[in-house]
Design a protein around this motif. Structure first.
Motif, mmCIF file in Angstrom:
data_model
loop_
_atom_site.group_PDB
_atom_site.id
_atom_site.type_symbol
_atom_site.label_atom_id
_atom_site.label_comp_id
_atom_site.label_asym_id
_atom_site.label_seq_id
_atom_site.Cartn_x
_atom_site.Cartn_y
_atom_site.Cartn_z
ATOM 1 N N PHE A 51 36.834 12.974 1.304
ATOM 2 C CA PHE A 51 35.508 12.217 1.291
ATOM 3 C C PHE A 51 35.172 12.040 -0.339
ATOM 4 C CE2 PHE A 51 35.873 14.201 5.339
ATOM 5 C CZ PHE A 51 34.996 13.353 6.106
ATOM 6 N N LEU A 52 35.294 10.649 -0.535
ATOM 7 C CA LEU A 52 34.618 10.350 -1.665
ATOM 8 C C LEU A 52 33.365 9.361 -1.678
ATOM 9 C CD1 LEU A 52 38.189 9.440 -1.633
ATOM 10 C CD2 LEU A 52 37.656 9.500 -3.974
ATOM 11 N N GLU A 53 32.409 9.856 -2.250
ATOM 12 C CA GLU A 53 31.206 9.106 -2.174
ATOM 13 C C GLU A 53 30.435 8.783 -3.464
ATOM 14 O OE1 GLU A 53 28.405 11.280 0.074
ATOM 15 O OE2 GLU A 53 29.602 11.274 1.925
ATOM 16 N N GLY A 54 29.943 7.677 -3.642
ATOM 17 C CA GLY A 54 29.325 7.264 -5.020
ATOM 18 C C GLY A 54 29.038 5.843 -5.085
ATOM 19 N N ASP A 55 28.548 5.401 -6.147
ATOM 20 C CA ASP A 55 28.179 3.936 -6.498
ATOM 21 C C ASP A 55 29.718 3.248 -7.060
ATOM 22 O OD1 ASP A 55 25.629 3.917 -6.303
ATOM 23 O OD2 ASP A 55 25.269 5.031 -8.226
ATOM 24 N N ILE A 56 29.718 2.113 -6.348
ATOM 25 C CA ILE A 56 30.719 1.342 -6.849
ATOM 26 C C ILE A 56 30.259 -0.185 -7.489
ATOM 27 C CG2 ILE A 56 32.935 -0.155 -6.236
ATOM 28 C CD1 ILE A 56 33.496 2.143 -4.234
ATOM 29 N N LEU A 57 30.543 -0.472 -8.610
ATOM 30 C CA LEU A 57 29.728 -1.528 -9.408
ATOM 31 C C LEU A 57 29.842 -2.764 -8.390
ATOM 32 C CD1 LEU A 57 28.701 -2.228 -12.077
ATOM 33 C CD2 LEU A 57 30.741 -2.983 -12.839
ATOM 34 N N ASP A 58 30.872 -3.239 -7.955
ATOM 35 C CA ASP A 58 31.043 -4.633 -7.162
ATOM 36 C C ASP A 58 32.199 -4.312 -6.479
ATOM 37 O OD1 ASP A 58 33.083 -5.062 -8.935
ATOM 38 O OD2 ASP A 58 31.931 -6.492 -10.075
ATOM 39 N N GLN A 59 32.437 -5.581 -5.798
ATOM 40 C CA GLN A 59 33.575 -5.654 -4.671
ATOM 41 C C GLN A 59 34.774 -5.583 -5.412
ATOM 42 O OE1 GLN A 59 33.611 -6.106 -1.098
ATOM 43 N NE2 GLN A 59 31.533 -4.851 -1.739
ATOM 44 N N ALA A 60 35.187 -6.100 -6.597
ATOM 45 C CA ALA A 60 36.228 -5.850 -7.467
ATOM 46 C C ALA A 60 36.497 -4.561 -7.734
ATOM 47 C CB ALA A 60 36.121 -6.673 -8.969
ATOM 48 N N ALA A 61 35.443 -3.814 -8.062
ATOM 49 C CA ALA A 61 35.694 -2.455 -8.382
ATOM 50 C C ALA A 61 35.932 -1.614 -7.027
ATOM 51 C CB ALA A 61 34.365 -1.814 -9.162
ATOM 52 N N LEU A 62 35.672 -1.957 -5.980
ATOM 53 C CA LEU A 62 36.032 -1.506 -4.545
ATOM 54 C C LEU A 62 37.417 -1.523 -4.419
ATOM 55 C CD1 LEU A 62 35.262 0.015 -1.697
ATOM 56 C CD2 LEU A 62 34.481 -2.273 -1.208
ATOM 57 N N ALA A 63 37.869 -2.771 -4.941
ATOM 58 C CA ALA A 63 39.186 -3.070 -4.448
ATOM 59 C C ALA A 63 40.165 -2.335 -5.356
ATOM 60 C CB ALA A 63 39.534 -4.680 -4.789
ATOM 61 N N GLY A 64 39.729 -1.976 -6.727
ATOM 62 C CA GLY A 64 40.273 -1.214 -7.692
ATOM 63 C C GLY A 64 40.567 0.422 -7.276
ATOM 64 N N VAL A 65 39.434 0.808 -6.474
ATOM 65 C CA VAL A 65 39.381 2.325 -5.920
ATOM 66 C C VAL A 65 40.410 2.282 -4.855
ATOM 67 C CG1 VAL A 65 38.081 3.958 -4.808
ATOM 68 C CG2 VAL A 65 36.936 2.824 -6.725
ATOM 69 N N LEU A 66 40.399 1.259 -3.908
ATOM 70 C CA LEU A 66 41.314 1.263 -3.018
ATOM 71 C C LEU A 66 42.922 1.082 -3.366
ATOM 72 C CD1 LEU A 66 39.258 -1.122 -0.496
ATOM 73 C CD2 LEU A 66 39.313 1.511 -0.338
ATOM 74 N N GLY A 67 42.865 0.225 -4.315
ATOM 75 C CA GLY A 67 44.327 0.398 -5.031
ATOM 76 C C GLY A 67 44.566 1.600 -5.704
ATOM 77 N N LYS A 68 43.727 2.420 -6.218
ATOM 78 C CA LYS A 68 44.248 4.099 -6.656
ATOM 79 C C LYS A 68 44.554 4.874 -5.439
ATOM 80 C CE LYS A 68 41.111 3.603 -10.723
ATOM 81 N NZ LYS A 68 39.763 4.042 -11.112
ATOM 82 N N ILE A 69 43.859 4.525 -4.405
ATOM 83 C CA ILE A 69 44.237 5.331 -3.029
ATOM 84 C C ILE A 69 45.666 4.817 -2.456
ATOM 85 C CG2 ILE A 69 43.630 5.914 -0.748
ATOM 86 C CD1 ILE A 69 40.290 5.572 -1.705
ATOM 87 N N TYR A 70 45.699 3.684 -2.604
ATOM 88 C CA TYR A 70 47.181 3.245 -2.207
ATOM 89 C C TYR A 70 48.136 3.940 -3.064
ATOM 90 C CZ TYR A 70 50.841 0.093 -1.240
ATOM 91 O OH TYR A 70 52.239 -0.418 -0.905
#
Length: 95
Positions: A51-70
């Motif tokens: 489980f990762l919880e926290g602030d994400i700056l915007d939708q582009a940053a969310l896509a970046g986090v999901l890319g790291k998980i990928y």
């Protein structure tokens, strides 16, 4: 259509999220997710979920986090927007 639940969620702007993945993020890779609260739980099937919880700056940053998980090849289970109160209650329960 804007509902009461997502009234504060916008395409541009920070929001709090809970991301759940199957498996564990290796300790050596956890620095990729700086700023997130990371916890691991064992399921009834003796598997692990991170489980990762926290602030994400915007939708582009969310896509970046999901890319790291990928890039870690961890299957994505869920991405949840957290209302302010949901995040604060969870954060306070962990202390």
């Amino acid at each position: 259509m804007k509902t009461e639940r997502n009234a504060k969620l916008y395409f541009i702007g920070s929001a709090k999220y809970r991301i759940i993945v199957k498996g564990e993020i290796p300790v050596s890779q956890s620095q990729m997710f700086g700023g997130f609260n990371i916890s691991v739980r064992e399921t009834q099937a003796n598997e692990y979920e991170t489980f990762l919880e926290g602030d994400i700056l915007d939708q582009a940053a969310l896509a970046g986090v999901l890319g790291k998980i990928y890039s870690l090849r961890l299957p994505l289970i869920a991405v949840n927007y957290l209302e302010e109160n949901d995040f604060e209650m969870k954060k306070n329960n962990n202390t």
